[in-house]
Design an enzyme around this catalytic site. Sequence first.
Site, PDB file in Angstrom:
ATOM      1  N   CYS A  45     -22.307 -49.842  16.896  1.00  0.00           N
ATOM      2  CA  CYS A  45     -22.787 -49.435  15.564  1.00  0.00           C
ATOM      3  C   CYS A  45     -23.500 -50.585  14.858  1.00  0.00           C
ATOM      4  O   CYS A  45     -24.430 -50.363  14.098  1.00  0.00           O
ATOM      5  CB  CYS A  45     -21.646 -48.896  14.723  1.00  0.00           C
ATOM      6  SG  CYS A  45     -20.226 -49.977  14.672  1.00  0.00           S
TER       7      CYS A  45
ATOM      8  N   LYS B 250      -7.475 -38.696  16.799  1.00  0.00           N
ATOM      9  CA  LYS B 250      -8.236 -37.974  17.825  1.00  0.00           C
ATOM     10  C   LYS B 250      -9.267 -38.905  18.441  1.00  0.00           C
ATOM     11  O   LYS B 250     -10.227 -39.305  17.782  1.00  0.00           O
ATOM     12  CB  LYS B 250      -8.953 -36.764  17.237  1.00  0.00           C
ATOM     13  CG  LYS B 250      -9.500 -35.873  18.357  1.00  0.00           C
ATOM     14  CD  LYS B 250     -10.644 -34.993  17.948  1.00  0.00           C
ATOM     15  CE  LYS B 250     -11.971 -35.683  17.960  1.00  0.00           C
ATOM     16  NZ  LYS B 250     -12.479 -36.033  19.300  1.00  0.00           N
TER      17      LYS B 250
ATOM     18  N   GLU C 120     -30.889 -44.752  14.530  1.00  0.00           N
ATOM     19  CA  GLU C 120     -29.948 -45.422  15.421  1.00  0.00           C
ATOM     20  C   GLU C 120     -30.160 -44.848  16.831  1.00  0.00           C
ATOM     21  O   GLU C 120     -29.972 -43.655  17.048  1.00  0.00           O
ATOM     22  CB  GLU C 120     -28.530 -45.130  14.937  1.00  0.00           C
ATOM     23  CG  GLU C 120     -27.480 -45.877  15.694  1.00  0.00           C
ATOM     24  CD  GLU C 120     -26.086 -45.676  15.102  1.00  0.00           C
ATOM     25  OE1 GLU C 120     -25.736 -44.538  14.756  1.00  0.00           O
ATOM     26  OE2 GLU C 120     -25.350 -46.671  15.019  1.00  0.00           O
TER      27      GLU C 120
ATOM     28  N   GLY D  26     -20.174 -38.035   9.468  1.00  0.00           N
ATOM     29  CA  GLY D  26     -19.568 -38.652   8.281  1.00  0.00           C
ATOM     30  C   GLY D  26     -19.906 -37.859   7.022  1.00  0.00           C
ATOM     31  O   GLY D  26     -19.062 -37.616   6.161  1.00  0.00           O
TER      32      GLY D  26
ATOM     33  N   GLU E   7     -16.865 -45.223   8.632  1.00  0.00           N
ATOM     34  CA  GLU E   7     -17.605 -46.326   9.242  1.00  0.00           C
ATOM     35  C   GLU E   7     -18.653 -45.664  10.118  1.00  0.00           C
ATOM     36  O   GLU E   7     -18.328 -45.074  11.138  1.00  0.00           O
ATOM     37  CB  GLU E   7     -16.628 -47.200  10.042  1.00  0.00           C
ATOM     38  CG  GLU E   7     -17.160 -48.582  10.288  1.00  0.00           C
ATOM     39  CD  GLU E   7     -17.911 -48.690  11.590  1.00  0.00           C
ATOM     40  OE1 GLU E   7     -19.145 -48.504  11.559  1.00  0.00           O
ATOM     41  OE2 GLU E   7     -17.276 -48.942  12.621  1.00  0.00           O
TER      42      GLU E   7
ATOM     43  N   GLY F  66     -18.012 -42.977  13.404  1.00  0.00           N
ATOM     44  CA  GLY F  66     -18.903 -42.179  14.243  1.00  0.00           C
ATOM     45  C   GLY F  66     -20.265 -42.061  13.604  1.00  0.00           C
ATOM     46  O   GLY F  66     -20.686 -42.947  12.847  1.00  0.00           O
ATOM     47  N   SER F  67     -20.940 -40.961  13.883  1.00  0.00           N
ATOM     48  CA  SER F  67     -22.316 -40.826  13.413  1.00  0.00           C
ATOM     49  C   SER F  67     -22.367 -40.538  11.913  1.00  0.00           C
ATOM     50  O   SER F  67     -21.446 -39.942  11.347  1.00  0.00           O
ATOM     51  CB  SER F  67     -23.011 -39.703  14.181  1.00  0.00           C
ATOM     52  OG  SER F  67     -22.334 -38.491  13.940  1.00  0.00           O
ATOM     53  N   THR F  68     -23.469 -40.924  11.304  1.00  0.00           N
ATOM     54  CA  THR F  68     -23.653 -40.699   9.867  1.00  0.00           C
ATOM     55  C   THR F  68     -23.654 -39.208   9.551  1.00  0.00           C
ATOM     56  O   THR F  68     -23.109 -38.773   8.541  1.00  0.00           O
ATOM     57  CB  THR F  68     -24.956 -41.384   9.407  1.00  0.00           C
ATOM     58  OG1 THR F  68     -24.778 -42.798   9.553  1.00  0.00           O
ATOM     59  CG2 THR F  68     -25.280 -41.095   7.958  1.00  0.00           C
ATOM     60  N   GLU F  69     -24.228 -38.440  10.463  1.00  0.00           N
ATOM     61  CA  GLU F  69     -24.303 -36.994  10.252  1.00  0.00           C
ATOM     62  C   GLU F  69     -22.905 -36.380  10.129  1.00  0.00           C
ATOM     63  O   GLU F  69     -22.629 -35.597   9.214  1.00  0.00           O
ATOM     64  CB  GLU F  69     -25.017 -36.439  11.478  1.00  0.00           C
ATOM     65  CG  GLU F  69     -25.561 -35.074  11.377  1.00  0.00           C
ATOM     66  CD  GLU F  69     -26.103 -34.716  12.759  1.00  0.00           C
ATOM     67  OE1 GLU F  69     -26.916 -35.493  13.281  1.00  0.00           O
ATOM     68  OE2 GLU F  69     -25.666 -33.697  13.312  1.00  0.00           O
TER      69      GLU F  69
HETATM   70  P1  NAI Z   1     -19.984 -38.153  16.655  1.00  0.00           P
HETATM   71  O1  NAI Z   1     -20.056 -38.682  15.290  1.00  0.00           O
HETATM   72  O2  NAI Z   1     -20.290 -36.717  16.873  1.00  0.00           O
HETATM   73  O3  NAI Z   1     -18.521 -38.380  17.251  1.00  0.00           O
HETATM   74  C1  NAI Z   1     -17.587 -39.316  16.779  1.00  0.00           C
HETATM   75  C2  NAI Z   1     -16.213 -38.667  16.733  1.00  0.00           C
HETATM   76  O4  NAI Z   1     -16.199 -37.611  15.771  1.00  0.00           O
HETATM   77  C3  NAI Z   1     -15.759 -38.023  18.031  1.00  0.00           C
HETATM   78  O5  NAI Z   1     -14.376 -38.209  18.170  1.00  0.00           O
HETATM   79  C4  NAI Z   1     -16.058 -36.552  17.814  1.00  0.00           C
HETATM   80  O6  NAI Z   1     -15.265 -35.692  18.581  1.00  0.00           O
HETATM   81  C5  NAI Z   1     -15.743 -36.390  16.351  1.00  0.00           C
HETATM   82  N1  NAI Z   1     -16.425 -35.297  15.669  1.00  0.00           N
HETATM   83  C6  NAI Z   1     -17.611 -34.723  15.978  1.00  0.00           C
HETATM   84  N2  NAI Z   1     -17.905 -33.758  15.079  1.00  0.00           N
HETATM   85  C7  NAI Z   1     -16.897 -33.733  14.184  1.00  0.00           C
HETATM   86  C8  NAI Z   1     -16.639 -32.974  13.000  1.00  0.00           C
HETATM   87  N3  NAI Z   1     -17.488 -32.055  12.567  1.00  0.00           N
HETATM   88  N4  NAI Z   1     -15.519 -33.216  12.308  1.00  0.00           N
HETATM   89  C9  NAI Z   1     -14.662 -34.158  12.720  1.00  0.00           C
HETATM   90  N5  NAI Z   1     -14.847 -34.903  13.818  1.00  0.00           N
HETATM   91  C10 NAI Z   1     -15.958 -34.709  14.551  1.00  0.00           C
HETATM   92  O7  NAI Z   1     -20.876 -39.021  17.587  1.00  0.00           O
HETATM   93  P2  NAI Z   1     -21.507 -38.604  19.002  1.00  0.00           P
HETATM   94  O8  NAI Z   1     -22.022 -37.212  19.032  1.00  0.00           O
HETATM   95  O9  NAI Z   1     -20.514 -38.925  20.022  1.00  0.00           O
HETATM   96  O10 NAI Z   1     -22.736 -39.568  19.059  1.00  0.00           O
HETATM   97  C11 NAI Z   1     -23.947 -39.185  18.439  1.00  0.00           C
HETATM   98  C12 NAI Z   1     -24.639 -40.354  17.832  1.00  0.00           C
HETATM   99  O11 NAI Z   1     -23.826 -40.869  16.799  1.00  0.00           O
HETATM  100  C13 NAI Z   1     -24.887 -41.526  18.736  1.00  0.00           C
HETATM  101  O12 NAI Z   1     -26.065 -41.425  19.431  1.00  0.00           O
HETATM  102  C14 NAI Z   1     -24.915 -42.655  17.774  1.00  0.00           C
HETATM  103  O13 NAI Z   1     -26.202 -42.765  17.246  1.00  0.00           O
HETATM  104  C15 NAI Z   1     -23.966 -42.237  16.698  1.00  0.00           C
HETATM  105  N6  NAI Z   1     -22.635 -42.858  16.830  1.00  0.00           N
HETATM  106  C16 NAI Z   1     -22.348 -43.896  16.036  1.00  0.00           C
HETATM  107  C17 NAI Z   1     -21.146 -44.532  16.148  1.00  0.00           C
HETATM  108  C18 NAI Z   1     -20.826 -45.686  15.295  1.00  0.00           C
HETATM  109  O14 NAI Z   1     -19.825 -46.337  15.497  1.00  0.00           O
HETATM  110  N7  NAI Z   1     -21.620 -45.959  14.298  1.00  0.00           N
HETATM  111  C19 NAI Z   1     -20.153 -44.142  17.139  1.00  0.00           C
HETATM  112  C20 NAI Z   1     -20.534 -42.989  17.915  1.00  0.00           C
HETATM  113  C21 NAI Z   1     -21.745 -42.402  17.755  1.00  0.00           C
END
Ligand code: NAI
Length: 802
Positions: free
Chosen positions: A305, A197, A402, A254, A271, A249-252
């Site tokens: 990240c 996804k 972050e 994760g 990651e 994606g985000s730690t939250e």
């Molecule tokens: P996110 O962690 O919500 O999204 C990343 C992916 O996870 C997207 O594909 C999203 O649709 C999916 N996702 C969201 N909630 C989910 C759930 N409950 N279960 C399964 N999949 C889910 O990140 P977001 O909202 O786009 O960005 C928020 C913050 O997260 C950013 O400001 C940044 O600080 C951080 N982030 C960090 C990343 C990294 O590579 N370390 C990448 C993206 C965001």
Amino acid sequence: MNMANTTLAEKFRSMEYGVAPEDSAPASAWLDQFQRRFGHFIGGAWYAPAQGGYFETLDPSTGDKIADIARGCAADVDAAVKAARAALPVWQALTPHARARFLYALARQVQRHSRRLSVLETIDNGKPIRESRDIDIPLVARHFYYHAGWAQLREQEFPGYQACGVVGQIIPWNFPLLMLAWKIAPALAAGNAVVLKPAEFTPLTALAFAELCMEVGLPPGVVNIVTGDGSTGEALVVHPDIDKIAFTGSTEVGRAIRRATADSHKKLSLELGGKSPFVVFEDADLDSAVEGLVDGIWLNQGQVCCAGSRLLMQESIATQLTRKLQARMTTLRVGPPLDKTTDIGAIVARVQLERIEGLVARGVSEGASCWQPDIPLPSRGLYYKPTLFTNVHPTSVLAQQEIFGPVLAAMTFRTPAEAVELANNTAYGLAASVWSESVNVALQVASAIKAGVVWVNSTNLFDAATGFGGYRESGFGREGGREGLREYLEPAWFRKAPSLGRGTAAGAEAEAGAGDAHPGDEPPIDRTVKLYIGGKQVRPDSGYSIQCRSSKGVLLGEVPLGNRKDIRNAVEAAGKAQKWASATAHNRAQVLYYWAENLSQRAQELVARLAAVVGRRQASRELKLSVERLFAYAAWADKYEGVVHSPPYRNVSLAMNEPIGTVGVVCPESTPLLGFLSLVLPLVTAGNCVVAVPSVAYPLIAGDLYQVLETSDMPGGVINMVTGKPMELMKVLAEHDDVDALWCYGNEALCATAKRLSAGNLKQVWTNEGRQIDFFNERYGAGRWYLDHACQVKNVWVPYGE
Ligand code: NAI
């Protein structure tokens, strides 16, 4: 300046050059072929969404709509999982060479369509075309080439391992196609089928990749792409027929995924975020460091990240470096991402821009000084100026959270030790960049920083052969390298191991053998052992004890009923013993050999005591194999080593196996001695310190063990033992923020609880998944698989040449 009338030399001096837009027509034509409306890619064909309808994906540099994208619901996810499951036997029936050819074909196809993919990435994400063209897409191709190699070699290089099965993969929006490659290439090379996804803001290149899968004739269902938002991701995470989840994606999120998968046998790699330090010493080449910062924090608008978002400057050069940096910032060009001269493009989405603005405002309100260059921003679209904060307090939101934007938070330090302390002063541990012309200082600091990747005099370098991933709350598991492939494999025997069920007082063999204990073997009733903490025998906090009985119900002795406070004390003691990590491998081996020697000297009495619970036959075997296991891990201590990678730059990267830190261990019940050693030894061999909860069937073993330990030169605090109720003590370990990893052996309920409760600080968890492991068989009970889990790989990139 009038560009038409200036000389070349003037243009060169001023760096005021005209626009050089990339032609987006071919990418637009491609989008038009789909009438700018995309369904899901399931089982090798396009499907309209079952019920979720479509959402729009926008160009963040203009706000214009690019296309309509299917919103995936649970039914779409289910269809994709079914397609992947059906494709799995087809994919796995191919020869390794045939799978390698598909991965190779995908790499070739990515290169063939690289311009279209770069443009799509740039219009969907907002990143400068220079980056998508020169960084993202070439790395995507490199990843598929590299993993074509693993597909070919996998069976030879990982004998006894099998693919996980159907893998659910969820990726973010910052490097959309690159993250796809990091996920799909190793999964396919290992022999899995995937459902991926992409992020809701950036689905286009994943859909373009689906088309490449069709073009190379990949068997339908091996790769499935379901688009949608977080709820689609959630449906994938909880789907019962998924064998592994890989998330970036985000730690939250994760953390939520850790909890959501705890009750299943899904393998998990995460990651997550970072707040990576960029450490500049006074002897660094400051001009290079400034260029490093441009890459470190302004690459991809800082939405990286591993962005070097915390600048740590040695006090003596802080003013000079700040001035140089500000001068450089005034030359950065923020502008249309398709312009090849743009340095900083658009922020991916309004919500992200608002998040950045909100965090910057909080930083200002906390008293930090905010500086932005006086440079123009385009009048339309989502842009944010490169931003430098000075006077940042280490506890400030700017230093801890972050921001995921072009915002740098600068702090100062005096000594290397202070630099390390500041560098490690966040919950994260993804990456770091260290600048010093002294190889001693740079490598010493690189080894002391808790991060999965450290770049010396460089930053943001990536290669498929060099693993990438975090320490601490930046997640676990690696992407790239041998260790990255491991995330998509499992030992075949482990998958087939029988369930422990609800757990018994002692294992089947113990029950069978218990009859042959000699009555005379039973020790006097009043044998009482203590807890073993920090190298000392200590009384429990509770003042209570629990009785330990033989298989015939005879009272053998009493052990303390350990509680929360005892675990806390033991964790503190383990924390103080961490210099064990820097003991030489030879030294650790010597301690283990000495331990083996002392254990064998006490063999008779120990067997006699153990026999009362597990039977004489098992007790003798446990003792014999325990000595053997000690020898085996003493042997491993200086042979389980890292590797040196040669990435395609003027660099080597040193992949070092580092210990994780303090590890909680809940030991197997039915093999009190051998089970304890089978889990504790790989951990201490790798340099970890442990807090172990000995077998609840025969906790008196703690007494035997610490007596041997006390005579074996094992430093106090490396191995701590707290007896008591496993579930109760495990919970304290799982929830303790200073416990870095948890190994938990027990029934399904115990393992699931361990995983769920460990989500707080995202500690790495190894469990037996409620299955029975035959520790008497060396193939299952010892070796690399355990050592792999006992370490985390840190990659240190070291440049060479002038
Ligand atoms: P996110 O962690 O919500 O999204 C990343 C992916 O996870 C997207 O594909 C999203 O649709 C999916 N996702 C969201 N909630 C989910 C759930 N409950 N279960 C399964 N999949 C889910 O990140 P977001 O909202 O786009 O960005 C928020 C913050 O997260 C950013 O400001 C940044 O600080 C951080 N982030 C960090 C990343 C990294 O590579 N370390 C990448 C993206 C965001």
